[in-house]
Design a protein around this motif. Structure first.
Motif, PDB file in Angstrom:
ATOM      1  N   ALA A  33       0.881  -1.167  -0.026  1.00  0.00           N
ATOM      2  CA  ALA A  33      -0.056   0.045  -0.031  1.00  0.00           C
ATOM      3  C   ALA A  33       0.785   1.150   0.042  1.00  0.00           C
ATOM      4  O   ALA A  33       1.931   1.287   0.641  1.00  0.00           O
ATOM      5  CB  ALA A  33      -1.017  -0.052   1.117  1.00  0.00           C
ATOM      6  N   THR A  35       0.763   5.350   0.292  1.00  0.00           N
ATOM      7  CA  THR A  35      -0.351   6.563   0.185  1.00  0.00           C
ATOM      8  C   THR A  35       0.333   7.977  -0.247  1.00  0.00           C
ATOM      9  O   THR A  35       1.542   8.205   0.352  1.00  0.00           O
ATOM     10  CB  THR A  35      -0.478   6.751   1.809  1.00  0.00           C
ATOM     11  N   LEU A 344      -3.951   1.141  -2.584  1.00  0.00           N
ATOM     12  CA  LEU A 344      -4.486   1.026  -1.452  1.00  0.00           C
ATOM     13  C   LEU A 344      -5.597  -0.256  -1.405  1.00  0.00           C
ATOM     14  O   LEU A 344      -6.101  -0.585  -2.162  1.00  0.00           O
ATOM     15  CB  LEU A 344      -5.462   2.345  -1.050  1.00  0.00           C
ATOM     16  N   GLU A 348      -8.923   1.528   2.952  1.00  0.00           N
ATOM     17  CA  GLU A 348      -8.200   2.603   3.191  1.00  0.00           C
ATOM     18  C   GLU A 348      -8.671   3.688   2.223  1.00  0.00           C
ATOM     19  O   GLU A 348      -8.147   5.008   2.554  1.00  0.00           O
ATOM     20  CB  GLU A 348      -6.808   2.439   2.826  1.00  0.00           C
TER      21      GLU A 348
END
Length: 350
Positions: A33, A35, A344, A348
């Motif tokens: 993942a 971000t 993601l 999330e």
């Protein structure tokens, strides 16, 4: 905003039947993942005038789920997480934080060029290639595999090859069409397999018959169809549709263009791309990660402004690869991350 080509058609019963909710949703953490910075995607969307969240569901159809003819391991769990995400988006006022839902539909006839029944053995004139047979250009030239001689195209699909567009795709018009303008299907198949191989992405793979229009396998899997219909009832908004794969003579791993464009309908769907680009955020899920999700999102991102690629989110727990093609799925995710797409999980994103 409106999408392009065939997406305005109502799929009616193809949303599935006896749809039920799934309250037990398997959760999957994503070790990859990523971000992006909290403000840069939103700022990019604001400056472009884009707004709202669009959920793009690629080929979430029964035939790609357990029990289907081309089942993807993990697809049921992926679908349950998609349905959970849609319901999680509902707010107390009857709205949703998901503004649009766009679904692509793999849509084939039995006599599609990548199905066994299209081809016969050059040896006995009756045996069809088995699923996952690779039909090379050399095979077609030698007569090892040849298109069945009794192929007849329905009147509404008689113009499946536009000479000008096929020529732009690299096809040899002189080889494929007779003096009277009739398509020589054997010569066409030589050209088609040649073009596939020259592009370096695929050879012609014969797949199990799948997503035959009008069959249960073509329908959206029940758990997702139920959530989409609930979203429609709550929000007053209608899901949007993109159909792909209807032309018998070319393949469409991407929802936006065919591998070898033959007509305007199989050329790049610029209206659909422009419509998706109006989204402030684009969430992507579906089947299969290694194939149609892969090439659909590659095409979208290739034409997405570089400073807005953080607006695109690939939900890694809502798509799985075809068995044996896991490396293709992993490579796709790595490539998307390098381009700035967010990776993601469904827990999330909202």
């Amino acid at each position: 905003p409106e999408l392009g080509r065939t997406n305005h058609k109502s799929m009616g019963g193809c949303l599935g039947s006896n749809a039920t909710t799934n309250d037990t949703v398997p959760q999957q953490r994503n070790p990859r993942a990523m971000t992006a910075s909290s403000d840069s995607p939103a700022e990019g969307a604001k400056s472009s005038g884009a707004a709202g969240t669009t959920l793009l569901l690629v080929d979430v159809q029964n035939d790609f789920h357990p029990g289907g003819s081309l089942a993807v391991v993990g697809a049921d769990e992926d679908a349950a997480r998609v349905a959970s995400l849609i319901r999680k988006s509902f707010d107390a006022d009857g709205g949703s934080s998901i503004d649009r839902i766009v679904l692509t539909m793999d849509t084939h006839q039995k006599l599609h060029i990548a199905h066994p029944c299209f081809w016969i053995s050059g040896e006995d004139g009756k045996t069809h290639p088995g699923p996952f047979t690779i039909v090379s250009c050399a095979d077609v030239k030698s007569g090892k595999w040849r298109p069945r001689p009794d192929l007849k195209f329905p009147p509404l699909q008689s113009d499946m090859v536009d000479k000008e567009i096929f020529a732009r795709s690299g096809g040899d018009i002189a080889e494929c069409f007779g003096e009277d303008g009739t398509l020589d299907i054997s010569a066409y198949c030589v050209e088609y397999t040649r073009l596939l191989e020259e592009r370096g992405r695929f050879q012609l793979c014969i797949w199990p018959e799948h997503c035959l229009i009008g069959t249960t396998g073509h329908c959206v899997v029940d758990v997702v169809s139920s959530a989409v219909l609930d979203w429609t009832e709550r929000t007053g908004r209608t899901a949007e549709w993109i159909q792909k794969g209807e032309n018998l003579l070319t393949e469409s791993y991407s929802a936006l263009t065919a591998e070898v464009p033959l007509t305007a309908a199989t050329s790049y769907d610029e209206p659909a791309q422009a419509s998706l680009l109006k989204s402030g955020r684009l969430l992507v899920a579906g089947q299969a990660l290694s194939h149609c999700v892969n090439y659909t999102l590659r095409d979208i991102v290739d034409r997405w402004p570089e400073d807005r690629r953080g607006d695109v989110v690939m939900m890694t727990d809502c798509a799985s690869s075809v068995t044996g093609f896991e490396e293709a799925g992993e490579t796709f995710l790595k490539d998307m991350a390098k381009l700035g797409v967010q990776l993601l999980t469904s827990t999330e994103v909202l």
